[in-house]
Design an enzyme around this catalytic site. Structure first.
Site, PDB file in Angstrom:
ATOM      1  N   SER A 220       0.837  -1.190   0.000  1.00  0.00           N
ATOM      2  CA  SER A 220       0.000   0.000   0.000  1.00  0.00           C
ATOM      3  C   SER A 220       0.880   1.251   0.000  1.00  0.00           C
ATOM      4  O   SER A 220       1.710   1.415  -0.884  1.00  0.00           O
ATOM      5  CB  SER A 220      -0.967  -0.052   1.182  1.00  0.00           C
ATOM      6  OG  SER A 220      -1.995   0.906   1.047  1.00  0.00           O
ATOM      7  N   GLU A 347      -9.397  -5.105  -4.188  1.00  0.00           N
ATOM      8  CA  GLU A 347      -8.695  -4.228  -3.254  1.00  0.00           C
ATOM      9  C   GLU A 347      -9.635  -3.413  -2.362  1.00  0.00           C
ATOM     10  O   GLU A 347      -9.541  -3.433  -1.144  1.00  0.00           O
ATOM     11  CB  GLU A 347      -7.805  -3.247  -4.044  1.00  0.00           C
ATOM     12  CG  GLU A 347      -6.646  -3.882  -4.794  1.00  0.00           C
ATOM     13  CD  GLU A 347      -5.407  -4.045  -3.931  1.00  0.00           C
ATOM     14  OE1 GLU A 347      -5.462  -3.779  -2.716  1.00  0.00           O
ATOM     15  OE2 GLU A 347      -4.382  -4.456  -4.495  1.00  0.00           O
ATOM     16  N   HIS A 443      -7.742  -5.692  -0.097  1.00  0.00           N
ATOM     17  CA  HIS A 443      -6.531  -4.993   0.320  1.00  0.00           C
ATOM     18  C   HIS A 443      -6.016  -5.575   1.638  1.00  0.00           C
ATOM     19  O   HIS A 443      -6.790  -5.768   2.571  1.00  0.00           O
ATOM     20  CB  HIS A 443      -6.877  -3.514   0.480  1.00  0.00           C
ATOM     21  CG  HIS A 443      -5.705  -2.589   0.503  1.00  0.00           C
ATOM     22  ND1 HIS A 443      -4.807  -2.504  -0.536  1.00  0.00           N
ATOM     23  CD2 HIS A 443      -5.287  -1.684   1.437  1.00  0.00           C
ATOM     24  CE1 HIS A 443      -3.894  -1.584  -0.255  1.00  0.00           C
ATOM     25  NE2 HIS A 443      -4.165  -1.077   0.942  1.00  0.00           N
TER      26      HIS A 443
END
Length: 559
Positions: A220, A347, A443
């Site tokens: 990220s 995600e 995610h």
């Protein structure tokens, strides 16, 4: 005795709870506390110490308001935050490959102490693992005006240079950006990470690692940090390979960062000047940042920041960075660094689940979202067609997944390959059904698999509960891929030699059960038992809607 000698002094670690053959050395200072006279400045060397320093517990985390499962929280007065942790085989042969990890958290939260990032399993696979803390939020990424600009900022209040802040009752003066203000640089969080890499270069051999075999990895915002350092001349030579999971599409100009400073300073009740910001304690700027983000979240008319109000990120300061990493990689700035890039296939569903994203449930809201980001109607309609039975919210989440993470990550790998670099691409698509709903490939779900940390209860929300045997097997495969890439530059499949979609291979991470089910649905298809897919038929939700994005183009975003 598990004592190691660094250039600053000797440190004592402890045996890892899960594997007595691994030594964990925690909370080792790599730079001095960045407060007091060092606040907002480049990281400075750590003070040496006499005797043996006990390094059996994690150091304090950077200033933040988040409280994460299994990890320490920050309290005002915690200042010795620039520390790192090392996991190494107790009886290692030496000269082992090194993996240095940068955590995610939108540049405002997270730490190396999260259970997801325990390095025991990877060290058991033959790596020396280093995780680190660096400055976050305004301390790490806020623009601090040059001293000469303080008076200019006051003058701007009289000459019309101003910013309207969502939810505010008045306009705010914007500090004049000066990109050459080296004394109080932008990108302090990235400079901390470089200091940690310099510590690795100078000390890791004492822990059995090779300073010439360093892989820098992150997820990220941590992945985008890795991308920035890959193209930064100042980090050249500190690592030879890079692993990027779910890199985020967010990069600011100095002018944009200066506008954010004006907003945060106003929320903190201080002038947007160097003196004003230095007078505000860290906790005041943390609270002010939270207030600014909440204003955006509550104001549907505030533009792009309304949907996911993350306001900090790397800055094109003209000193450390001159362009978005995607543009820099396309220009060949990645050099000889080898890349391994991965993203998950769903995600943004995590951000929706934790309530940090705007809820888009009407046609009017979806149209406003597309307009705010300049997305063409063909892209939106293409997603509808691929998701014919999905609710409108899922169409939005799919679009935002590609815009913020998946498409940007894929293009980083493609750009490096097209510029002559070596790049590997993977997608994490492990899903399963459970009572109460579907477990998404969202995610952060991939990281406990790659680190081999599925056992910890704190990660069960991310991965959908306790792991089964198939999950454990997938975790072992992903950890081997990281280890193989760090050791030899070979994760187990072929690199890209052009745009993903031109006949190359992409590793799709799934359990063996999922692979078998997919093969049954696709008789004679391109998927093989090893999880590698030829991507010329790269269509649909599980592959990021590549053909649609290639046609539409990807706008580069600011925080």
């Amino acid at each position: 005795m598990d004592v190691f000698t660094t250039k600053s002094g000797r440190v004592r670690g402890r045996r890892a709870a899960r594997d007595g053959g691994i030594v964990a050395v925690l909370g080792v200072p790599y730079a001095a506390p960045p407060f007091g006279p060092r606040r907002f400045r480049e990281p400075q060397p750590a003070e040496p110490w006499d005797g043996v320093r006990d390094c059996t517990a994690f150091g304090p985390v950077a200033p933040q308001s988040a409280e994460l499962p299994g990890a320490p929280s920050w309290s005002p007065g915690d200042e010795d935050i620039l520390t790192l942790n090392v996991w190494t085989p107790a009886e290692g042969p030496g000269d082992l490959p090194v993996l240095v990890w940068i955590h995610g958290g939108a540049y405002v939260f997270g730490s190396s102490a999260q259970p997801d990032f325990d390095g025991t399993a990877l060290a058991g696979g033959g790596l020396v693992v280093v995780t680190l803390n660096s400055r976050l939020g305004f301390e790490g990424f806020g623009h601090v005006p040059d001293a000469d600009a303080d008076a200019d900022a006051d003058a701007d209040a009289d000459t019309g240079s101003a910013l309207l802040v969502p939810g505010a009752d008045s306009v705010l003066p914007v500090p004049v950006p000066v990109s050459s203000a080296a004394a109080f640089p932008d990108n302090r969080g990235l400079l901390d990470q470089i200091a940690a890499l310099e510590w690795v270069r100078d000390n890791i051999s004492a822990f059995g690692g090779s300073p010439d075999r360093v892989t820098l990895a992150g997820q990220s915002s941590g992945a985008t940090s890795v991308a920035c350092l890959t193209v930064a001349d100042r980090a050249r030579g500190l690592f030879r390979r890079a692993v990027l999971h779910s890199a985020v599409n967010a990069f600011a100009t100095v002018e944009q960062a200066a506008r954010t400073t004006a907003e945060v300073a106003a929320a903190a009740g201080v002038p947007a000047t160097r003196a004003g910001l230095l007078a505000a304690p860290p906790e005041a700027l943390v609270a002010a940042t939270d207030r600014v983000c909440e204003r955006y979240a509550q104001d549907p008319g505030s533009g792009q920041r309304h949907y996911d109000p993350a306001i900090y990120g790397p800055v094109a300061d003209g000193v450390l960075l001159t362009a978005d990493p995607l543009e820099a990689l396309a220009a060949g700035a990645g050099g000889a660094v080898e890349l391994l890039v991965c993203h998950t296939t769903e995600e943004y569903w995590l951000l929706d689940a934790v309530g940090s994203s705007a809820k888009i449930t009407s046609e009017e809201q979806l149209a406003a979202f597309a307009a705010d980001f300049g997305l063409p109607a063909s892209l939106v309609e293409g997603h509808r067609e691929r998701l014919p039975d999905a609710p409108l919210l899922d169409v939005y989440l799919s679009l935002y997944s590609g815009l913020l993470f998946a498409e940007y990550s894929t293009r980083l790998a493609e750009a490096h390959a097209l510029a002559g670099g070596r790049a590997f691409l993977a997608r994490f698509d492990r899903r399963r059904d459970r009572a109460g709903g579907r477990v998404r490939a969202w995610h952060c779900a991939d990281i406990p698999f790659a680190f081999g940390n599925l056992h910890d209860e704190s990660v069960h929300f991310l991965v959908g509960g306790p792991p089964g045997a198939a999950d454990q097997e997938l975790s072992r495969r992903m950890a081997r891929a990281w280890a193989g890439f760090a050791a030899h530059g070979d994760p187990g499949w072929a690199p890209l030699d052009g745009p993903a979609g031109g006949g190359e291979t992409v590793r799709v991470w799934r359990t063996e059960e999922e692979e078998a089910a997919d093969a049954a649905r696709r008789p004679g298809g391109a998927r093989r038992a090893d999880g590698v897919r030829r991507v010329e038929d790269d269509r649909g939700a599980e592959h990021g809607f590549r053909d649609l994005w290639r046609t539409a183009g990807l706008p580069l975003l600011a925080p």
